[in-house]
Design an enzyme around this catalytic site. Structure first.
Site, short mmCIF file in Angstrom:
data_model
loop_
_atom_site.label_atom_id
_atom_site.label_comp_id
_atom_site.label_asym_id
_atom_site.label_seq_id
_atom_site.Cartn_x
_atom_site.Cartn_y
_atom_site.Cartn_z
N ARG A 157 5.38 -37.89 35.36
CA ARG A 157 4.05 -38.30 34.91
C ARG A 157 3.64 -37.57 33.63
O ARG A 157 2.48 -37.27 33.41
CB ARG A 157 3.03 -38.10 36.02
CG ARG A 157 3.44 -38.87 37.28
CD ARG A 157 2.68 -38.43 38.49
NE ARG A 157 3.13 -39.07 39.71
CZ ARG A 157 2.68 -40.23 40.18
NH1 ARG A 157 1.78 -40.90 39.52
NH2 ARG A 157 3.14 -40.71 41.32
N SER A 184 7.96 -34.41 29.93
CA SER A 184 8.22 -35.28 28.78
C SER A 184 8.46 -34.48 27.51
O SER A 184 8.94 -34.99 26.51
CB SER A 184 7.04 -36.23 28.54
OG SER A 184 5.90 -35.48 28.13
N LEU A 215 9.67 -38.81 34.21
CA LEU A 215 9.10 -37.77 33.33
C LEU A 215 8.05 -36.97 34.08
O LEU A 215 7.25 -36.26 33.48
CB LEU A 215 8.49 -38.41 32.08
CG LEU A 215 9.48 -39.18 31.20
CD1 LEU A 215 8.77 -39.81 30.01
CD2 LEU A 215 10.61 -38.27 30.72
N TYR A 253 -3.44 -51.58 40.27
CA TYR A 253 -3.52 -50.79 39.04
C TYR A 253 -4.66 -51.35 38.19
O TYR A 253 -4.55 -52.42 37.60
CB TYR A 253 -2.22 -50.87 38.25
CG TYR A 253 -1.01 -50.19 38.89
CD1 TYR A 253 -1.17 -49.19 39.84
CD2 TYR A 253 0.28 -50.53 38.51
CE1 TYR A 253 -0.06 -48.56 40.41
CE2 TYR A 253 1.38 -49.91 39.06
CZ TYR A 253 1.21 -48.93 40.02
OH TYR A 253 2.31 -48.32 40.57
N1 LIG Z 1 5.97 -46.85 43.72
C1 LIG Z 1 5.13 -45.90 43.45
O1 LIG Z 1 4.59 -45.25 44.34
C2 LIG Z 1 4.82 -45.57 42.02
C3 LIG Z 1 4.03 -44.46 41.72
C4 LIG Z 1 3.77 -44.17 40.39
C5 LIG Z 1 4.28 -44.98 39.39
N2 LIG Z 1 5.03 -46.06 39.70
C6 LIG Z 1 5.57 -46.95 38.64
O2 LIG Z 1 6.31 -46.17 37.74
C7 LIG Z 1 5.86 -46.45 36.41
C8 LIG Z 1 6.04 -45.27 35.51
O3 LIG Z 1 5.04 -44.29 35.82
P1 LIG Z 1 5.41 -42.82 36.02
O4 LIG Z 1 4.35 -42.13 36.73
O5 LIG Z 1 6.75 -42.83 36.61
O6 LIG Z 1 5.44 -42.33 34.52
P2 LIG Z 1 6.36 -41.30 33.75
O7 LIG Z 1 7.28 -42.13 32.89
O8 LIG Z 1 6.94 -40.25 34.62
O9 LIG Z 1 5.23 -40.64 32.86
C9 LIG Z 1 4.45 -41.41 32.01
C10 LIG Z 1 3.58 -40.51 31.20
O10 LIG Z 1 4.42 -39.67 30.41
C11 LIG Z 1 3.93 -39.57 29.10
N3 LIG Z 1 5.06 -39.65 28.14
C12 LIG Z 1 5.37 -38.74 27.21
N4 LIG Z 1 6.46 -39.11 26.52
C13 LIG Z 1 6.83 -40.29 27.00
C14 LIG Z 1 7.88 -41.19 26.66
N5 LIG Z 1 8.74 -40.95 25.68
N6 LIG Z 1 8.00 -42.34 27.37
C15 LIG Z 1 7.14 -42.61 28.36
N7 LIG Z 1 6.10 -41.81 28.71
C16 LIG Z 1 5.95 -40.65 28.03
C17 LIG Z 1 2.97 -40.73 28.92
O11 LIG Z 1 1.77 -40.15 28.50
P3 LIG Z 1 1.04 -40.58 27.15
O12 LIG Z 1 0.91 -42.06 27.21
O13 LIG Z 1 -0.25 -39.88 27.26
O14 LIG Z 1 1.92 -40.10 26.06
C18 LIG Z 1 2.75 -41.36 30.26
O15 LIG Z 1 1.39 -41.28 30.66
C19 LIG Z 1 4.41 -46.83 36.58
O16 LIG Z 1 3.95 -47.55 35.46
C20 LIG Z 1 4.47 -47.63 37.83
O17 LIG Z 1 4.85 -48.95 37.51
C21 LIG Z 1 5.31 -46.35 41.00
#
Ligand SMILES: NC(=O)c1ccc[n+]([C@@H]2O[C@H](COP(=O)([O-])OP(=O)(O)OC[C@H]3O[C@@H](n4cnc5c(N)ncnc54)[C@H](OP(=O)(O)O)[C@@H]3O)[C@@H](O)[C@H]2O)c1
Length: 331
Positions: free
Chosen positions: A206, A210, A204, A54
């Protein structure tokens, strides 16, 4: 607190995923990222999830800086390795060979400024290397004291079974949300049978579900969402209509869409720990508000009607990636 599988550590009900602070979701503010990590730890979050790729090490350095003024021993650091990138950030493949994994770990420990990683996992599974070899190398690192627990990422049932036969696996990290329910049929029951926990990402979707996303939002070419079928012009309108249906349920609970989406994942079982990708304190506060939300059977029925399983348009990854994921392999 929730325990990750029968062999894993106890962690906070919600973990903080730090990826977006360095990569893939557009520009992030480093000072605000540090404040967000501190705010999460102060609010009782104990699980920080990262990957060595990352931001090509940037995310680990960020966590190191954040932990300089916090007690590292109270934090469970979960690290993914294996994905290969060039200096421009282009994706080059995956390397799960034993020597590669040990090498990745050595650099990770140095970047994090710590003597051990609490949960270490290959992400995603390397189809060219038997999982027994990768997990076997990690097991050696457990024995040597550099790793506490071993996890998996985007692995299918058979791979989870094979890995668990080599060394206890504490959790499978995999996408799971109201609109990504693929694990329910086979992978989740297998994990439950084997005592493997789930850290759910993409709760969420991504940002798509949200409640803050709009069809007008543009993304840079290196933003994951620029290549995600669910965010494509073809599908985003349909998916956002689902979000509006969910918003009606959220409003009836005096909650936000994001809180309902996170609370729904929390309601699926105590063996599932959602990771939230908050990059700002405001978003973190919103996300943690899901913990106070009690979803009744009636609420869950309403949520199900608002967003039925398989209601989303578009796959969760682009076809070329879907084809390589162990978790999406069909017998
Ligand atoms: N194992 C794998 O293959 C894999 C793949 C992807 C991710 N991950 C892990 O999962 C973690 C979470 O990532 P994700 O893709 O799952 O993210 P997510 O929580 O589904 O989405 C995050 C995005 O949602 C937006 N958002 C809007 N409201 C929110 C709120 N209240 N709280 C949090 N986010 C909000 C944020 O955008 P804004 O900041 O623009 O508001 C942020 O960019 C990553 O950091 C990583 O550690 C693992």
């Amino acid at each position: 607190m929730r325990t990750l599988g029968t062999s894993g550590p106890a962690v906070s009900d919600i973990g903080l995923g730090c990826m977006g602070m360095s990569d893939l979701y557009g520009p992030a503010d480093e000072a605000e990222s540090l404040e967000t990590i501190h705010a999460a730890l102060d609010a009782g979050v104990t699980l920080l999830d990262t990957g060595d790729y990352y931001g090509m090490g940037h995310n680990e350095l960020l966590i190191r800086d954040a932990l300089k003024v916090r007690n590292r021993d109270q934090v469970v650091i979960s690290v993914k390795c294996g994905a290969l990138r060039d200096p421009k950030g282009n994706w080059l493949g995956i390397d799960g060979r034993p020597a590669a994994v040990k090498n990745f770990l050595a650099y990770t420990l140095r970047r994090l400024g710590t003597d051990r990683v609490d949960i270490y996992r290959l992400s995603p599974v390397d189809p060219a290397v038997p999982i027994e070899d990768t997990v076997g190398a990690m097991a050696e690192m457990v024995k040597a004291g550099f790793v506490r627990h071993i996890g998996l990422s985007e692995a299918g049932s058979e791979t989870v079974r094979r890995a668990q036969a080599v060394h206890p696996i504490c959790d499978l990290q995999i996408e799971y949300s109201l609109i990504s329910r693929g694990i329910e049929k086979e992978i989740l029951p297998t994990c439950r049978e084997l005592g493997v926990g789930i850290t759910a990402y993409g709760v969420l979707s991504r940002g798509l579900i949200s409640g803050h996303w709009t069809a007008k939002r543009t993304t840079a070419p290196n933003d994951f969402r620029s290549h995600s079928p669910r965010f494509s012009t073809e599908h985003v309108g349909h998916n956002l209509r689902l979000v509006e249906q969910l918003r009606r349920v959220a409003e009836s609970k005096n909650a936000t869409v994001a809180q309902v989406a996170i609370a729904w994942v929390l309601s699926r079982g105590v063996d599932i720990v959602p990771l939230v990708g908050a990059r700002r304190r405001e978003r973190l506060t919103e996300a943690l508000g899901a913990l106070a939300l009690n979803l009744t059977e009636d609420d869950l029925d309403q949520i199900e009607r608002a967003v039925p399983a398989d209601a989303a348009a578009g796959e969760r990854y682009a076809p070329v990636l879907m084809a390589t994921l162990d978790s999406e392999r069909r017998p």
